[in-house]
Scaffold this motif. Structure first.
Motif, mmCIF file in Angstrom:
data_model
loop_
_atom_site.group_PDB
_atom_site.id
_atom_site.type_symbol
_atom_site.label_atom_id
_atom_site.label_comp_id
_atom_site.label_asym_id
_atom_site.label_seq_id
_atom_site.Cartn_x
_atom_site.Cartn_y
_atom_site.Cartn_z
ATOM 1 N N GLU A 281 -24.060 51.810 91.470
ATOM 2 C CA GLU A 281 -23.667 52.987 92.240
ATOM 3 C C GLU A 281 -23.811 54.259 91.410
ATOM 4 O O GLU A 281 -24.196 55.316 91.938
ATOM 5 N N LEU A 282 -23.526 54.159 90.125
ATOM 6 C CA LEU A 282 -23.685 55.317 89.240
ATOM 7 C C LEU A 282 -25.144 55.748 89.189
ATOM 8 O O LEU A 282 -25.452 56.954 89.236
ATOM 9 N N LYS A 283 -26.062 54.809 89.096
ATOM 10 C CA LYS A 283 -27.492 55.134 89.047
ATOM 11 C C LYS A 283 -27.952 55.798 90.342
ATOM 12 O O LYS A 283 -28.753 56.739 90.325
ATOM 13 N N ILE A 284 -27.432 55.335 91.472
ATOM 14 C CA ILE A 284 -27.768 55.953 92.761
ATOM 15 C C ILE A 284 -27.267 57.394 92.789
ATOM 16 O O ILE A 284 -27.961 58.312 93.245
ATOM 17 N N THR A 285 -26.050 57.601 92.289
ATOM 18 C CA THR A 285 -25.486 58.947 92.238
ATOM 19 C C THR A 285 -26.313 59.860 91.352
ATOM 20 O O THR A 285 -26.582 61.018 91.704
ATOM 21 N N VAL A 286 -26.734 59.369 90.202
ATOM 22 C CA VAL A 286 -27.534 60.181 89.282
ATOM 23 C C VAL A 286 -28.874 60.549 89.910
ATOM 24 O O VAL A 286 -29.373 61.670 89.734
ATOM 25 N N ASP A 287 -29.467 59.652 90.674
ATOM 26 C CA ASP A 287 -30.705 59.979 91.394
ATOM 27 C C ASP A 287 -30.473 61.143 92.354
ATOM 28 O O ASP A 287 -31.317 62.040 92.485
ATOM 29 N N LYS A 288 -29.333 61.131 93.031
ATOM 30 C CA LYS A 288 -28.988 62.237 93.931
ATOM 31 C C LYS A 288 -28.834 63.537 93.143
ATOM 32 O O LYS A 288 -29.268 64.611 93.591
ATOM 33 N N ILE A 289 -28.196 63.447 91.984
ATOM 34 C CA ILE A 289 -27.999 64.632 91.145
ATOM 35 C C ILE A 289 -29.339 65.224 90.739
ATOM 36 O O ILE A 289 -29.553 66.443 90.821
ATOM 37 N N ILE A 290 -30.255 64.364 90.297
ATOM 38 C CA ILE A 290 -31.574 64.832 89.850
ATOM 39 C C ILE A 290 -32.288 65.569 90.973
ATOM 40 O O ILE A 290 -32.829 66.673 90.772
ATOM 41 N N ARG A 291 -32.295 64.993 92.156
ATOM 42 C CA ARG A 291 -32.967 65.644 93.293
ATOM 43 C C ARG A 291 -32.295 66.968 93.641
ATOM 44 O O ARG A 291 -32.966 67.958 93.938
ATOM 45 N N SER A 292 -30.973 66.977 93.625
ATOM 46 C CA SER A 292 -30.241 68.190 93.982
ATOM 47 C C SER A 292 -30.479 69.312 92.980
ATOM 48 O O SER A 292 -30.714 70.466 93.369
ATOM 49 N N VAL A 293 -30.433 68.988 91.677
ATOM 50 C CA VAL A 293 -30.621 70.009 90.642
ATOM 51 C C VAL A 293 -32.029 70.581 90.708
ATOM 52 O O VAL A 293 -32.230 71.802 90.601
ATOM 53 N N LYS A 294 -33.029 69.721 90.906
ATOM 54 C CA LYS A 294 -34.408 70.194 91.013
ATOM 55 C C LYS A 294 -34.568 71.146 92.191
ATOM 56 O O LYS A 294 -35.199 72.195 92.085
ATOM 57 N N ALA A 295 -33.990 70.781 93.334
ATOM 58 C CA ALA A 295 -34.095 71.620 94.527
ATOM 59 C C ALA A 295 -33.388 72.952 94.322
ATOM 60 O O ALA A 295 -33.895 74.009 94.714
ATOM 61 N N ARG A 296 -32.212 72.903 93.681
ATOM 62 C CA ARG A 296 -31.446 74.135 93.464
ATOM 63 C C ARG A 296 -32.177 75.082 92.517
ATOM 64 O O ARG A 296 -32.244 76.294 92.757
ATOM 65 N N LYS A 297 -32.758 74.546 91.452
ATOM 66 C CA LYS A 297 -33.465 75.384 90.495
ATOM 67 C C LYS A 297 -34.734 75.959 91.112
ATOM 68 O O LYS A 297 -35.112 77.097 90.822
ATOM 69 N N GLN A 298 -35.381 75.178 91.967
ATOM 70 C CA GLN A 298 -36.565 75.686 92.646
ATOM 71 C C GLN A 298 -36.196 76.843 93.563
ATOM 72 O O GLN A 298 -36.914 77.846 93.650
ATOM 73 N N ASN A 299 -35.064 76.734 94.242
ATOM 74 C CA ASN A 299 -34.608 77.820 95.110
ATOM 75 C C ASN A 299 -34.283 79.078 94.319
ATOM 76 O O ASN A 299 -34.568 80.195 94.761
ATOM 77 N N VAL A 300 -33.683 78.898 93.131
ATOM 78 C CA VAL A 300 -33.372 80.049 92.279
ATOM 79 C C VAL A 300 -34.648 80.757 91.860
ATOM 80 O O VAL A 300 -34.755 81.989 91.895
ATOM 81 N N ARG A 301 -35.659 79.975 91.447
ATOM 82 C CA ARG A 301 -36.923 80.572 91.024
ATOM 83 C C ARG A 301 -37.584 81.316 92.184
ATOM 84 O O ARG A 301 -38.138 82.402 92.008
#
Length: 250
Positions: free
Chosen positions: A107-127
């Motif tokens: 479950e932790l690995k699934i959560t971390v996958d969600k984090i990675i996708r979310s952070v990438k999307a958020r940083k792309q929006n900032v740029r």
């Protein structure tokens, strides 16, 4: 790397989650831990983490109290608790995910996958927002500032005062025209996209330079940029030689 803050009033829980992340989720860099909401608030302000693993049931102020005290937090939240009854409340706080203690590795690995996708999307929006803001202006005013978060403090630095940036693994050192230096725990490529519209050029894998401070090119080896008010030589990689000449109108 994705920066993370772990907040839990019990040290054993902090150590356990930190060990699991270090062993199974190499993308996560735990930059700090906190045993209270007040301590966590200080770390959030100083470090600006990408994600906070947040215990809910803590003395004095719980995890929900911490979130209520923050002004529009810009990080992901993963609640970590032994109480399943908090699930609905966690959803109401728009948590990215919810982990029950004891933590299941899958479950932790699934959560971390969600984090990675979310952070990438958020940083792309900032740029994208940064680019749109620049395009909306007919010219750069020279008053733009960038937030540089060190371990102790966040500095608002005028972009025009940055002479160069130097990469070292996942860290970037900013060199200012007044001699100040700031070590930031983020890789250089993130700042390259942000600063390129302001005249910064990537002359080498490890070097990003403000074109306004370039006074000459030294034709030794593959070449060096010489900056005003310094005697340091900034290397030019062979692959970027043509690009640098074009950027400097040579």
């Amino acid at each position: 790397m994705i920066s993370a803050l772990i907040v839990d009033d019990e040290v054993i829980n902090i150590d356990n989650l930190k060990a699991l992340l270090n062993r199974h989720c190499k993308e996560i860099d735990v930059v700090a831990t906190a045993q209270s909401a007040d301590e966590a608030e200080i770390h959030i302000f100083n470090l600006n983490p990408d994600v906070v693993f947040l215990d809910i049931e803590m003395p004095v102020k719980n995890g929900f109290d911490l979130l209520r005290s923050l002004n529009r937090p810009d990080f992901d939240v993963v609640f970590v608790t032994a109480y399943n009854a908090y699930g609905i409340m966690a959803v109401k706080f728009s948590a990215l995910d919810y982990l029950l203690k004891p933590i299941n590795i899958a479950e932790l690995k699934i959560t971390v996958d969600k984090i990675i996708r979310s952070v990438k999307a958020r940083k792309q929006n900032v740029r994208l927002n940064n680019l749109l803001n620049i395009l909306d202006k007919e010219q750069i005013s020279g008053k733009e500032k960038i937030a540089l978060a060190t371990l102790k403090e966040t500095y608002l630095v005028p972009v025009k005062d940055i002479m160069r940036c130097v990469s070292s693994n996942n860290y970037t050192t900013f060199f200012l025209s007044d001699g100040k230096q700031y070590l930031i725990s983020k890789p250089l490529y993130e700042y390259e996209e942000m600063l390129s519209p302001y005249g910064f050029i990537r002359c080498h894998q490890s070097h990003l330079v403000n074109r306004a401070y370039v006074t000459s090119i030294l034709y030794e080896d593959s070449g060096y940029l010489i900056l005003s008010h310094t005697d340091q030589k900034i290397p030019i990689s062979r692959q970027r030689k043509t690009y640098i000449k074009a950027m400097l109108n040579l």
